[in-house]
Write a protein that holds these residues in place. Structure first.
Motif, PDB file in Angstrom:
ATOM      1  N   ALA A 174      41.503  50.839  34.456  1.00 14.39           N
ATOM      2  CA  ALA A 174      42.593  51.157  33.603  1.00 14.39           C
ATOM      3  C   ALA A 174      43.852  51.586  34.251  1.00 14.39           C
ATOM      4  CB  ALA A 174      42.096  51.808  32.264  1.00 14.39           C
ATOM      5  N   PHE A 175      44.981  50.744  34.141  1.00 17.23           N
ATOM      6  CA  PHE A 175      46.053  51.309  34.730  1.00 17.23           C
ATOM      7  C   PHE A 175      47.012  51.400  33.440  1.00 17.23           C
ATOM      8  CE2 PHE A 175      50.218  50.823  36.501  1.00 17.23           C
ATOM      9  CZ  PHE A 175      50.187  51.677  37.810  1.00 17.23           C
ATOM     10  N   ILE A 176      47.434  52.766  33.080  1.00 17.69           N
ATOM     11  CA  ILE A 176      48.036  53.213  32.041  1.00 17.69           C
ATOM     12  C   ILE A 176      49.512  53.647  32.452  1.00 17.69           C
ATOM     13  CG2 ILE A 176      48.384  54.293  29.893  1.00 17.69           C
ATOM     14  CD1 ILE A 176      45.133  54.361  29.724  1.00 17.69           C
ATOM     15  N   GLN A 177      50.605  53.241  32.050  1.00 17.69           N
ATOM     16  CA  GLN A 177      51.766  53.891  32.731  1.00 17.69           C
ATOM     17  C   GLN A 177      52.852  53.900  31.239  1.00 17.69           C
ATOM     18  OE1 GLN A 177      54.317  51.364  35.096  1.00 17.69           O
ATOM     19  NE2 GLN A 177      55.009  52.993  36.249  1.00 17.69           N
ATOM     20  N   PHE A 178      53.282  55.418  31.433  1.00 17.21           N
ATOM     21  CA  PHE A 178      54.045  55.684  30.310  1.00 17.21           C
ATOM     22  C   PHE A 178      55.365  55.942  30.853  1.00 17.21           C
ATOM     23  CE2 PHE A 178      50.248  56.837  28.567  1.00 17.21           C
ATOM     24  CZ  PHE A 178      50.364  56.264  27.398  1.00 17.21           C
TER      25      PHE A 178
END
Length: 97
Positions: free
Chosen positions: A41-45
């Motif tokens: 899971a690649f989550i970028q904010f």
């Protein structure tokens, strides 16, 4: 070290914050994990606009189907002077999508 016993763990979470090489390091870990047939899971904010890594992740998602989850959130840079997102209120930055 965070990865001392990674083989005995069901999952590993790595968080990069601040300025620097976090994006490059995280993409390297993503490639290694996918190469080892792990789910990622690649989550970028922070970045709402399109950048090259978003295009890359969007393009490879069909190859990895349920093995790769990509989410990008945020409204752009927050309280970063000239780099700050234009016309985005503090409430909009804080609101969940």
């Amino acid at each position: 070290m965070a990865f001392d016993n990674y083989k005995s763990r069901q999952s590993v979470v790595v968080v990069y914050t601040g300025e620097g090489k976090g994006k490059q390091c995280s993409l390297g870990l993503l490639v290694r994990a996918l190469g080892n047939r792990n789910n990622v899971a690649f989550i970028q904010f922070i970045k709402d606009w399109g950048v090259s890594e978003h295009i890359f992740l969007r393009d490879i998602q069909p190859l990895y189907k349920d093995q790769l989850y990509f989410y990008k959130g945020g409204k752009g840079f927050y309280k970063a002077g000239e780099l700050s997102a234009k016309l985005v209120s503090e409430a909009q930055h804080k609101r969940r999508r």
